[in-house]
Design a protein around this motif. Structure first.
Motif, PDB file in Angstrom:
ATOM      1  N   ASN A 204       0.822  -1.203   0.000  1.00 29.02           N
ATOM      2  CA  ASN A 204       0.000   0.000   0.000  1.00 29.02           C
ATOM      3  C   ASN A 204       0.861   1.260   0.000  1.00 29.02           C
ATOM      4  O   ASN A 204       1.998   1.258   0.491  1.00 29.02           O
ATOM      5  CB  ASN A 204      -0.922   0.025   1.222  1.00 29.02           C
ATOM      6  N   THR A 206       0.519   5.923  -1.096  1.00 30.26           N
ATOM      7  CA  THR A 206      -0.314   7.067  -1.470  1.00 30.26           C
ATOM      8  C   THR A 206       0.268   7.734  -2.699  1.00 30.26           C
ATOM      9  O   THR A 206       1.474   7.704  -2.940  1.00 30.26           O
ATOM     10  CB  THR A 206      -0.401   8.102  -0.334  1.00 30.26           C
ATOM     11  N   TYR A 217      -5.062   6.729  -2.579  1.00 27.80           N
ATOM     12  CA  TYR A 217      -4.375   5.537  -2.081  1.00 27.80           C
ATOM     13  C   TYR A 217      -4.031   4.614  -3.245  1.00 27.80           C
ATOM     14  O   TYR A 217      -4.820   4.455  -4.181  1.00 27.80           O
ATOM     15  CB  TYR A 217      -5.253   4.822  -1.060  1.00 27.80           C
ATOM     16  N   CYS A 219      -2.395   0.729  -4.354  1.00 26.93           N
ATOM     17  CA  CYS A 219      -2.114  -0.628  -3.895  1.00 26.93           C
ATOM     18  C   CYS A 219      -1.497  -1.420  -5.053  1.00 26.93           C
ATOM     19  O   CYS A 219      -1.930  -1.300  -6.200  1.00 26.93           O
ATOM     20  CB  CYS A 219      -3.385  -1.325  -3.398  1.00 26.93           C
ATOM     21  N   THR A 232      -5.562   2.352  -7.911  1.00 29.29           N
ATOM     22  CA  THR A 232      -5.777   3.376  -6.892  1.00 29.29           C
ATOM     23  C   THR A 232      -7.198   3.289  -6.363  1.00 29.29           C
ATOM     24  O   THR A 232      -8.060   2.609  -6.931  1.00 29.29           O
ATOM     25  CB  THR A 232      -5.525   4.778  -7.466  1.00 29.29           C
ATOM     26  N   SER A 235      -9.624   4.750  -0.586  1.00 36.37           N
ATOM     27  CA  SER A 235      -9.157   4.267   0.709  1.00 36.37           C
ATOM     28  C   SER A 235      -8.230   3.078   0.444  1.00 36.37           C
ATOM     29  O   SER A 235      -8.234   2.528  -0.662  1.00 36.37           O
ATOM     30  CB  SER A 235     -10.339   3.844   1.595  1.00 36.37           C
ATOM     31  N   PRO A 236      -7.433   2.672   1.429  1.00 40.51           N
ATOM     32  CA  PRO A 236      -6.577   1.497   1.219  1.00 40.51           C
ATOM     33  C   PRO A 236      -7.356   0.250   0.832  1.00 40.51           C
ATOM     34  O   PRO A 236      -6.909  -0.544  -0.007  1.00 40.51           O
ATOM     35  CB  PRO A 236      -5.875   1.339   2.580  1.00 40.51           C
TER      36      PRO A 236
END
Length: 350
Positions: A204, A206, A217, A219, A232, A235-236
Motif C-alpha cells: 500500500n 499514497t 491511495y 495498492c 488506486t 481508501s486502502p
C-alpha cells in the motif's frame, strides 16, 4: 457506542442466517458471504434506498458533501443500469413479437408491478463494489439497530424485526439469490495459489497530487518482490480491491458464485492468444513463470525433510545396534563370571 452495539447485533443475525442456510455452507463459504453481507458499503446502500440518510443530524460540511456525492454516484449507476436493462428488454420484446402474439396477462402483470413501490428497482447487482460509500452511512445503520436494541430493553425480537424489515429483503434479493460473485481479493489469492505461487502479498501507498491538493491511495499486487498489478482508490481497502480486480481482468479470470459456485473454477484460465511463449500458455503463466520460485522452494524443502527423515532412521538403527552390542557384551561377561564361579566351587570341593 450505539454503532459498536449495533454492529454486534447485526453480526449475530447475519452469522445465524448463514449458519442456518440450506443446504449447509462450509466455513469457507460462510466467511465469503458474511464478509459481503456485513460490509459497510452494503449497509450504506440499504440506508440510502430506505431514505434514512435524510434524517441524520450533523454539523459537518465534509459529511454533508460525502453523502451528497454518494447519492449522485448511486443515482448515476442506477440510471445507467436501467437504460441498459430497458434496452435489453426492448430487444427481447421485439424478438418475441416476431414469433408470437403478446398475451393479455402480460400487460396485466406489468401494470401490477408498476403499481407497487420497489425501492431497489434499477439497482445493479453488486453495486456496493462499483459505488464506494462514505463510512458514516454504514455506521448510521449500525447505530440505528443499536438504538432500537437499547430502547426496547435489549429485546432480541425487537432488534430482529428491524433486521428483517430493513436488511433481510436486500440480502434475499442481491446476496442469497445466486448473484454474489467471489470477492476479487480472495479470488486473486485462490488463483495464484492454484497456479502454484503462495508468495503473493499487497503493498500500500499514497499518490499525492500537489496541484489538486489531493491524496489517492495506491495498492500493488506483489509476487516475489515484483509488482504484477497496480490500482488506486479512495481508501486502502478500495485500492486493494481495484488492484485485485485489475489483475483478474488482465489474466481473464471469471468469478464463480460465492454461495454455491464451483470454487475450483477460478483455476480454469483460458490460454492467452497474444502469448509468444508455448502454446496454451496463459497470461498468468507469463506473469509468474519468470519470477516465481515457489516450486523450487517446495522441492528443496521436500528434499530437506526427506534427508532429515533418513538421518533420523539411520541414527535409530545405529542406536539399536549399539544397544544390542552392549547387551551381548553384558551377557558374555555374565556367562564368564558364572563359569569362573563354578570352577571355584569345584576347586573348593576337591
Amino acid at each position: 457506542r450505539l454503532e459498536f452495539l449495533g454492529d454486534a447485533v447485526l453480526d449475530f443475525f447475519l452469522t445465524k442466517r448463514y449458519y442456518d442456510h440450506q443446504p449447509p455452507l462450509n466455513p469457507h463459504r460462510m466467511t465469503l458471504v458474511k464478509h459481503v453481507a456485513a460490509s459497510n458499503d452494503l449497509f450504506a446502500i440499504v440506508l440510502v434506498c430506505n431514505g434514512l440518510q435524510k434524517h441524520v443530524c450533523h454539523g459537518s460540511v465534509a459529511v454533508r458533501d460525502a453523502i451528497h456525492d454518494y447519492e449522485l454516484r448511486l443515482k448515476h449507476a442506477r440510471k445507467v443500469w436501467s437504460q441498459r436493462h430497458s434496452n435489453e428488454e426492448k430487444d427481447h420484446r421485439e424478438d418475441s413479437a416476431t414469433m408470437e402474439r403478446p398475451a393479455k396477462s402480460r400487460r396485466t402483470s406489468s401494470s401490477s408491478e408498476k403499481s407497487s413501490i420497489d425501492i431497489y428497482s434499477d439497482l445493479p447487482p453488486e453495486v456496493w463494489d462499483a459505488v464506494r460509500a462514505p463510512k458514516v452511512l454504514g455506521d448510521i445503520l449500525e447505530s440505528l439497530v443499536g438504538a432500537v436494541f437499547v430502547d426496547s430493553g435489549m429485546s432480541h425480537e425487537t432488534a430482529k424485526s428491524v433486521y428483517e424489515r430493513v436488511l433481510s429483503p436486500f440480502l434475499d434479493r442481491f446476496v442469497d439469490s445466486g448473484k454474489l460473485s467471489l470477492h476479487p481479493v480472495i479470488q486473486t489469492l485462490l488463483v495464484c495459489q492454484g497456479w502454484g505461487c503462495d508468495a503473493v502479498s499487497w503493498e500500500n501507498g499514497t499518490d499525492s497530487n500537489p496541484l489538486e491538493y489531493t491524496n489517492r491511495y495506491v495498492c500493488h499486487v506483489v509476487a516475489h518482490g515484483q509488482r504484477i498489478s497496480t490500482s488506486t482508490g479512495d481508501s486502502p481497502r478500495h485500492a486493494k480491491y481495484n488492484a485485485a480486480n485489475a489483475l483478474l481482468t488482465a489474466i481473464g479470470a471469471s468469478a464463480p458464485n460465492a454461495l454455491d459456485g464451483d470454487l475450483n473454477a477460478v483455476h480454469n484460465l483460458s490460454a492467452d492468444k497474444a502469448t509468444s511463449g508455448k502454446p496454451g500458455e496463459t497470461a498468468l503463466d507469463k506473469l509468474l513463470k519468470p519470477i516465481c520460485t515457489c516450486a523450487e522452494r517446495r522441492l528443496a524443502e521436500a528434499e530437506q525433510r526427506a534427508a532429515a527423515e533418513e538421518k533420523k532412521k539411520r541414527m535409530e538403527i545405529e542406536q539399536n545396534n549399539t544397544s544390542g552390542g552392549i547387551a551381548d557384551a553384558e551377557d558374555t561377561t555374565l556367562a564368564t563370571d558364572v563359569k569362573m564361579s563354578d570352577n571355584i566351587e569345584e576347586g573348593e570341593l576337591v
